[in-house]
Design a protein around this motif. Structure first.
Motif, PDB file in Angstrom:
ATOM      1  N   LEU A  91      -2.244   4.244  10.109  1.00 34.97           N
ATOM      2  CA  LEU A  91      -2.815   2.934  11.321  1.00 34.97           C
ATOM      3  C   LEU A  91      -2.493   3.349  12.607  1.00 34.97           C
ATOM      4  CD1 LEU A  91      -3.087   0.447  11.585  1.00 34.97           C
ATOM      5  CD2 LEU A  91      -0.227  -0.629  11.098  1.00 34.97           C
ATOM      6  N   ASN A  92      -0.958   4.627  12.478  1.00 35.06           N
ATOM      7  CA  ASN A  92      -0.435   5.011  13.135  1.00 35.06           C
ATOM      8  C   ASN A  92      -1.447   5.807  14.022  1.00 35.06           C
ATOM      9  OD1 ASN A  92       2.692   3.709  13.399  1.00 35.06           O
ATOM     10  ND2 ASN A  92       3.362   5.719  11.769  1.00 35.06           N
ATOM     11  N   ARG A  93      -2.063   6.309  13.185  1.00 36.89           N
ATOM     12  CA  ARG A  93      -3.124   7.874  14.158  1.00 36.89           C
ATOM     13  C   ARG A  93      -4.414   6.913  15.193  1.00 36.89           C
ATOM     14  NH1 ARG A  93      -6.247  12.089  10.264  1.00 36.89           N
ATOM     15  NH2 ARG A  93      -6.829   9.800   9.684  1.00 36.89           N
ATOM     16  N   PHE A  94      -4.734   5.431  14.280  1.00 34.88           N
ATOM     17  CA  PHE A  94      -5.802   4.470  14.701  1.00 34.88           C
ATOM     18  C   PHE A  94      -5.503   4.538  16.075  1.00 34.88           C
ATOM     19  CE2 PHE A  94      -6.997   0.130  15.084  1.00 34.88           C
ATOM     20  CZ  PHE A  94      -7.594   0.535  15.319  1.00 34.88           C
ATOM     21  N   LEU A  95      -3.827   3.450  16.517  1.00 33.13           N
ATOM     22  CA  LEU A  95      -3.625   3.519  17.740  1.00 33.13           C
ATOM     23  C   LEU A  95      -3.678   4.266  18.192  1.00 33.13           C
ATOM     24  CD1 LEU A  95      -0.095   1.300  15.499  1.00 33.13           C
ATOM     25  CD2 LEU A  95      -2.986   0.234  16.739  1.00 33.13           C
ATOM     26  N   GLN A  96      -3.169   5.537  18.203  1.00 36.74           N
ATOM     27  CA  GLN A  96      -2.995   6.603  19.187  1.00 36.74           C
ATOM     28  C   GLN A  96      -4.331   7.077  19.324  1.00 36.74           C
ATOM     29  OE1 GLN A  96      -1.729  10.314  17.431  1.00 36.74           O
ATOM     30  NE2 GLN A  96       0.483   8.861  16.679  1.00 36.74           N
ATOM     31  N   TRP A  97      -5.586   6.583  18.307  1.00 36.69           N
ATOM     32  CA  TRP A  97      -6.830   7.070  18.711  1.00 36.69           C
ATOM     33  C   TRP A  97      -7.402   5.874  20.114  1.00 36.69           C
ATOM     34  CZ3 TRP A  97     -10.945   3.797  17.532  1.00 36.69           C
ATOM     35  CH2 TRP A  97     -12.256   4.125  18.492  1.00 36.69           C
ATOM     36  N   CYS A  98      -6.895   4.176  19.391  1.00 36.51           N
ATOM     37  CA  CYS A  98      -6.907   3.423  20.759  1.00 36.51           C
ATOM     38  C   CYS A  98      -6.469   2.931  21.670  1.00 36.51           C
ATOM     39  CB  CYS A  98      -6.019   2.125  19.640  1.00 36.51           C
ATOM     40  SG  CYS A  98      -7.151   1.155  18.298  1.00 36.51           S
ATOM     41  N   ASP A  99      -5.367   4.093  22.203  1.00 40.05           N
ATOM     42  CA  ASP A  99      -4.677   4.682  23.141  1.00 40.05           C
ATOM     43  C   ASP A  99      -5.559   5.421  24.218  1.00 40.05           C
ATOM     44  OD1 ASP A  99      -2.774   3.285  23.414  1.00 40.05           O
ATOM     45  OD2 ASP A  99      -1.293   4.401  22.519  1.00 40.05           O
ATOM     46  N   MET A 122       0.713  -1.678  -0.080  1.00 44.36           N
ATOM     47  CA  MET A 122      -0.156  -0.228  -0.168  1.00 44.36           C
ATOM     48  C   MET A 122       0.905   1.508   0.391  1.00 44.36           C
ATOM     49  SD  MET A 122      -2.924  -1.253   2.310  1.00 44.36           S
ATOM     50  CE  MET A 122      -1.867  -1.415   3.699  1.00 44.36           C
ATOM     51  N   ASP A 123      -0.182   2.480  -0.210  1.00 43.79           N
ATOM     52  CA  ASP A 123       0.573   3.527  -0.556  1.00 43.79           C
ATOM     53  C   ASP A 123       1.200   3.986   1.682  1.00 43.79           C
ATOM     54  OD1 ASP A 123      -1.464   5.845   0.980  1.00 43.79           O
ATOM     55  OD2 ASP A 123      -2.191   4.319  -0.768  1.00 43.79           O
ATOM     56  N   GLU A 124       2.324   4.768   1.262  1.00 43.94           N
ATOM     57  CA  GLU A 124       2.728   5.242   2.611  1.00 43.94           C
ATOM     58  C   GLU A 124       2.063   6.053   3.322  1.00 43.94           C
ATOM     59  OE1 GLU A 124       6.179   8.304   1.449  1.00 43.94           O
ATOM     60  OE2 GLU A 124       7.143   6.720   0.169  1.00 43.94           O
ATOM     61  N   GLY A 125       0.516   6.547   2.743  1.00 43.84           N
ATOM     62  CA  GLY A 125       0.023   6.845   3.593  1.00 43.84           C
ATOM     63  C   GLY A 125      -0.772   6.312   4.786  1.00 43.84           C
ATOM     64  N   LEU A 149      -9.571   4.813   8.276  1.00 40.47           N
ATOM     65  CA  LEU A 149      -8.042   2.654   7.919  1.00 40.47           C
ATOM     66  C   LEU A 149      -8.573   3.390   5.836  1.00 40.47           C
ATOM     67  CD1 LEU A 149      -8.008   1.439  10.912  1.00 40.47           C
ATOM     68  CD2 LEU A 149      -6.416   2.537  10.010  1.00 40.47           C
ATOM     69  N   TRP A 150      -9.825   2.744   6.255  1.00 37.54           N
ATOM     70  CA  TRP A 150     -10.086   2.926   4.388  1.00 37.54           C
ATOM     71  C   TRP A 150     -10.780   3.658   4.170  1.00 37.54           C
ATOM     72  CZ3 TRP A 150     -11.875   0.811   9.386  1.00 37.54           C
ATOM     73  CH2 TRP A 150     -10.781  -0.473   9.102  1.00 37.54           C
ATOM     74  N   ASP A 151      -9.946   4.341   2.978  1.00 31.48           N
ATOM     75  CA  ASP A 151      -9.657   5.546   2.426  1.00 31.48           C
ATOM     76  C   ASP A 151     -10.513   5.563   0.356  1.00 31.48           C
ATOM     77  OD1 ASP A 151      -8.260   4.021   0.615  1.00 31.48           O
ATOM     78  OD2 ASP A 151      -6.674   5.467   0.019  1.00 31.48           O
ATOM     79  N   ASP A 152     -10.674   4.228   0.133  1.00 34.12           N
ATOM     80  CA  ASP A 152     -11.955   3.867  -0.215  1.00 34.12           C
ATOM     81  C   ASP A 152     -11.974   2.143  -0.671  1.00 34.12           C
ATOM     82  OD1 ASP A 152     -13.282   2.965  -2.311  1.00 34.12           O
ATOM     83  OD2 ASP A 152     -10.957   3.071  -4.467  1.00 34.12           O
ATOM     84  N   PHE A 153     -13.480   1.919  -0.152  1.00 34.91           N
ATOM     85  CA  PHE A 153     -13.773   0.250   0.522  1.00 34.91           C
ATOM     86  C   PHE A 153     -13.917  -0.445  -1.206  1.00 34.91           C
ATOM     87  CE2 PHE A 153     -16.300   3.319   3.412  1.00 34.91           C
ATOM     88  CZ  PHE A 153     -15.525   2.845   4.427  1.00 34.91           C
TER      89      PHE A 153
END
Length: 458
Positions: free
Chosen positions: A18-26, A10-13, A118-122
């Protein structure tokens, strides 16, 4: 998903999301074990979970608090959804969650934005509903998927025009037809198909009623739980508690191994239809194939004399009146709907006198076979021993079903074009991903049918 299936890097974005999602999980107190990590590399699909260390059976891999779950009651538009509860009712109970997702996915202020981003295109889920109709009808001919997808798309379109659009007009502060299009709505249906969970009702002791309750319970999106991929031989399972949902290992997991959840006992045609992937043949021990009851009727026509055709018509009419016309399902171990098949075979093999008695008594007053006997009779071990006329009916219906598949012009496994491709690695790798998944579905089903022919040959 099976580890053999890989998707393009996948692309670099993706790393940023993913990192932003993991921060949100915290932030939402979603606790992840130090023995696992989420990644987009080295997993079966877009995202997945790998073991950092060896994990023993019964360990909690992560805990999701109820407050972090996305459903209609936790969405910002919950008040509207509660107010319009009657209008939003549907057979699937999905519409309220879909309305919530339409708003939350497009709102920059959404609490779940780091999760949903996390899903930019379903469409990357690549359900058959995103294939062209020609692709579905050609590659998936005979599997039952094209008809299921056509029904889905018709229902989605009707639901959108009859329910969603009027509510958008009424509550324009939350939704807009220009933003929340039919295309987005269809993609969110695929998202719910692939990633939602339904909570079982453990208060009801009756198995059949339990299944109905589970089927009708509203779906919900469970962050982190939906990162895990599926295989039949899974190593983790989601447990529900009053305060949280926990992913627990169900067997030891070695360091470096992927953590797999289960979506249930799903045949490959169900996995492709609902989740957009398949398990490579022959890994899916839950594979099944449907044989239409109409094929048993056609098989009966082939072994019935002209004088008895009118009697056969009566039998077929009665089976339809009894609603014994749903497809008969076969798996690797034999018939999975043995009671229904038992009824069909008995009715079609009745003499004129037996059928007359059957009609007068309006069915069997007391069947001399219990459920265990029926299951054994129609199992893989029992089928070679059934009476001759039953064998002929099953054999004939199986042949007719085989003829419905792409490139199935004969009844032999050995010269089946799909088998030849499956056994030729070079030929298989030349297929695109859709062709490969369709092949897994087709050949998995046909393999069950070929074995059924062997078990019932005269």
């Amino acid at each position: 998903m099976a580890t053999e299936v890989k998707r393009p890097k996948m692309d670099e974005g993706v790393e940023f999301r993913l990192n932003r999602f993991l921060q949100w999980c915290d932030q939402v107190c979603l606790k992840l074990s130090e023995k696992v990590y989420v990644t987009h590399e080295g997993t079966a699909a877009e995202y997945g979970m790998l073991a950092k260390d060896d994990i023993e059976e019964g360990e909690v891999l992560f805990t999701v608090p109820r407050e972090a779950i996305l459903h209609e009651e936790s969405s910002k538009v919950s008040g509207v959804l509660d107010k319009e509860e009657e209008i939003l009712k549907s057979a699937s109970n999905w519409v309220p969650l879909l309305m919530a997702l339409l708003h939350e996915y497009t709102s920059s202020q959404s609490r779940w934005r780091p999760y949903l981003s996390l899903w930019d295109d379903f469409r990357k889920l690549d359900h058959p509903m995103f294939w062209s109709k020609d692709e579905r009808d050609t590659l998936l001919k005979g599997t039952g998927i094209p008809k299921a997808v056509d029904t889905d798309l018709d229902n989605i379109s009707k639901e959108y025009s009859d329910v969603i659009l009027p509510l958008m007009t009424k509550y324009s502060e939350y939704w807009s037809p220009q933003t929340h299009t039919l295309e987005l709505y269809t993609q969110l249906v695929a998202f719910v198909m692939a990633y939602s969970f339904q909570e079982p009702d453990e208060d009801d002791d009756d198995d059949n009623e339990d299944e109905q309750e589970i089927a009708s319970s509203p779906p919900m999106m469970v962050p982190m739980a939906d990162m895990l991929n599926h295989i039949a031989n899974h190593n983790a399972n989601l447990e529900f508690t009053p305060d949280s949902l926990k992913m627990v290992s169900v067997r030891p997991i070695c360091k470096g191994e992927e953590v797999f959840n289960t979506y249930g006992q799903m045949a490959n045609w169900q996995l492709l239809h609902m989740y957009g992937f398949t398990e490579p043949f022959p890994n899916n021990s839950n594979d099944t194939v449907d044989i239409p009851v109409s094929n048993f009727y056609k098989a009966a026509q082939g072994i019935t004399s002209e004088l008895e055709l009118s009697l056969l018509e009566e039998k077929w009419k009665m089976l339809n009146e009894m609603e014994e016309n749903k497809p008969i399902i076969f798996g690797e171990q034999g018939c999975l709907t043995d009671t229904a098949l038992n009824t069909v075979l008995k009715v079609f093999s009745m003499s004129k006198e037996e059928f007359s008695d059957f009609k007068e008594s309006e069915g069997w007053e007391e069947d001399d076979e219990n459920e265990e006997d029926t299951a054994l009779t129609l199992s893989k071990e029992g089928l070679p021993k059934v009476q001759a006329i039953w064998k002929k009916l099953i054999h004939g219906a199986t042949k007719l079903t085989l003829h419905g598949y792409k490139d199935s012009k004969n009844e032999g496994r050995e010269d089946d074009p799909d088998k030849m491709i499956m056994e030729n690695k070079e030929a298989f790798t030349k297929l695109n991903s859709r062709q490969q998944r369709a092949l897994h579905v087709r050949y998995g089903q046909k393999s069950i049918l070929y074995e059924l022919l062997e078990l019932t040959k005269p």
